[in-house]
Design an enzyme around this catalytic site. Structure first.
Site, PDB file in Angstrom:
ATOM      1  N   GLY A  15       0.532  -1.412  -0.081  1.00 24.51           N
ATOM      2  CA  GLY A  15      -0.449  -0.247  -0.049  1.00 24.51           C
ATOM      3  C   GLY A  15       0.722   1.173   0.331  1.00 24.51           C
ATOM      4  O   GLY A  15       1.918   1.822   0.497  1.00 24.51           O
ATOM      5  N   ARG A  19      -1.778   8.113   3.512  1.00 23.65           N
ATOM      6  CA  ARG A  19      -2.512   9.415   4.774  1.00 23.65           C
ATOM      7  C   ARG A  19      -1.426   9.553   5.996  1.00 23.65           C
ATOM      8  O   ARG A  19      -1.729  10.484   6.941  1.00 23.65           O
ATOM      9  CB  ARG A  19      -3.758   7.815   6.038  1.00 23.65           C
ATOM     10  CG  ARG A  19      -5.438   8.169   5.283  1.00 23.65           C
ATOM     11  CD  ARG A  19      -6.324   6.628   5.473  1.00 23.65           C
ATOM     12  NE  ARG A  19      -6.224   7.071   6.932  1.00 23.65           N
ATOM     13  CZ  ARG A  19      -6.973   6.385   7.465  1.00 23.65           C
ATOM     14  NH1 ARG A  19      -7.358   4.686   7.277  1.00 23.65           N
ATOM     15  NH2 ARG A  19      -7.572   6.975   9.089  1.00 23.65           N
ATOM     16  N   GLY A 144     -15.232  -5.556   7.058  1.00 25.14           N
ATOM     17  CA  GLY A 144     -15.771  -7.101   6.448  1.00 25.14           C
ATOM     18  C   GLY A 144     -16.483  -7.626   6.898  1.00 25.14           C
ATOM     19  O   GLY A 144     -15.644  -7.705   8.186  1.00 25.14           O
TER      20      GLY A 144
END
Length: 455
Positions: A15, A19, A144
């Site tokens: 990733g 952020r 999820g």
């Protein structure tokens, strides 16, 4: 019962970590002095995996440098989801036929026992095709969901954005960690599609595919949701640090360490403190510190790479740098800095002193303002101070130099040659005395100043 089985660890770290707003790769940000991916790898290494593969993407050079030979890496480019990321590790694992445990580099606190429980469940009597790690957070947010019965047998996995209202009401959430046999994992991943809201290949979809094939899939639920907390921002990094420090403080106190103000003490991942140590407020431990029984670390001290012996006293406001060693009963006081120096048994440096590249004998006394002048701009040199030597205040010991046992260095001396045992060394300019000079000076200057005011 846990059994030792051949398994491979696949850690996803591709990733971008946008952020974090950092030039440093997200998983290399430190918690308690240790990169978050290294926290995870330490837990993995306790199970002795036969293979470790880290899936990298943006910032791969940083990760490859940090990992060195500890793990293989493979590139995910472009980044098309977690299922696609795991597929990139297949080539590195080759014909490996054991179990595969999939983890995330930004989920650093997963316990070794939890990993082992997942691998054990994979070999349960019902022979599950995959095992997922589930948790029940206080607020399920957008995680999820894992739809499972009371025995942990999964009927469906669904991403929050694709879940209906009834599925979103389920509190059992997917941590992302998954275990499967290599043959099952690769075969199932080949069948994962990207017909979803994000257009990505989701790793959890292999569970739904296996269930559709009539296979069993199972969930292992952690009792401590904090161990699967992911870190994606500076705020979450700070929260993870606070979480780690709070647990470590509790462990220290349970082990017999007194913390005067626990919330102000910060430990490193490898700090070792024996029972009956007292730690006052606002103390920070960097990596590589050991503290023996009966020692006291006073307020506002900073220790890194240091060894503090039994019954020693440090601070307040002391700094121990790498290579600092305090032997039994020795003491450093306020505003004393030590670096690569040994303070012998019972020796004392009570205040305002720098001891670098030095060896101080037992019982020696180092006066206030003493400096070991150890660096000439190119090389470091050693100072040796013998047992019971007395170094007077405001002395400069210009290394390399040896002060013998029982020797005395007079206050204010700059010593550049060895001092024999039992000798006195006094290095001072001769004092000049001019009787009445100060009185005459003051009288002259007062008259001059008065004259200027009249002008």
């Amino acid at each position: 019962m846990s059994q030792s089985r051949d398994f491979a660890a696949v850690i996803l770290a591709a990733g971008k970590g946008t952020r974090m707003k950092s030039g440093l790769h997200k998983v290399l940000h430190r918690i308690a002095g240790r990169a978050m991916i290294d926290h995870l790898m330490a837990s993995v290494d306790s199970l002795a995996p036969s293979h470790k593969v880290v899936v990298v993407g943006a910032g791969r050079e940083q990760l490859e440098t940090a990992l060195g030979v500890r793990a293989k890496t493979c590139l995910q480019e472009p980044q098309l989801g977690t299922g696609h990321a795991v597929q990139q590790a297949q080539a590195q694992l080759g014909d490996f036929a054991g179990d595969v445990l999939v983890m995330y580099g930004d989920v650093p606190f997963v316990r070794t026992a939890t990993m082992q429980a997942m691998l054990d469940r994979l070999h349960g009597d019902d022979n599950p095709a995959a095992v997922v790690l589930a948790f029940e957070p206080e607020d399920a947010l957008a995680y999820g969901r894992v739809i499972a019965d009371d025995a942990g047998r999964i009927s469906k996995m669904v991403e929050f954005k694709d879940a209906d209202e009834a599925e979103r009401a389920c509190r059992l959430c997917n941590s992302g960690l998954l275990a499967a046999r290599a043959a099952d994992l690769w075969a199932l991943l080949d069948r994962v599609g990207n017909d979803n809201a994000a257009g990505e290949y989701y790793l959890p979809d292999i569970v739904n595919i296996a269930i559709a094939d009539g296979r069993t899939c199972a969930a292992v639920t952690t009792e401590t949701p904090d161990e699967v907390a992911g870190i994606n921002s500076r705020g979450e990094l700070a929260a993870a640090e606070a979480q780690w420090q709070q647990l470590r403080r509790e462990e220290a106190m349970e082990a017999g360490v007194t913390l005067r103000a626990p919330e102000t003490v910060f430990f490193s991942y490898d700090t070792e403190i024996a029972a009956d140590v007292i730690i006052e407020p606002n103390v920070v431990f960097g990596p590589g510190v050991t503290i023996a029984s009966g020692a006291t670390i006073r307020a506002f001290s900073h220790l890194e790479g240091a060894s503090v012996g039994e019954g020693c006293e440090v601070g307040p406001y002391a700094r121990l740098r790498p290579g600092a060693v305090l032997e039994k009963g020795s003491k450093v006081g306020n505003f004393v800095e030590m670096k690569k120096a040994v303070l012998g048994e019972g020796a004392k440096a009570n205040h305002l002193t720098y001891l670098g590249d030095a060896e101080i004998g037992a019982g020696a006394n180092i006066g206030a303002g003493t400096i070991t002048c150890n660096y000439d701009g190119y090389f470091k040199y050693k100072t040796v101070i013998g047992e019971r030597a007395f170094i007077g205040s405001n002395s400069a010991l210009i290394a390399p130099v040896t002060i013998g046992a029982d020797a005395i260095v007079a206050a204010g001396s700059a010593v550049s040659r060895d001092v024999a045992p039992g000798d006195l060394r006094m290095v001072r300019a001769e004092q000049a005395v001019k009787p009445g000079w100060a009185d005459r000076f003051h009288d002259t200057m007062k008259k001059k100043k008065a004259a200027e005011k009249k002008a």
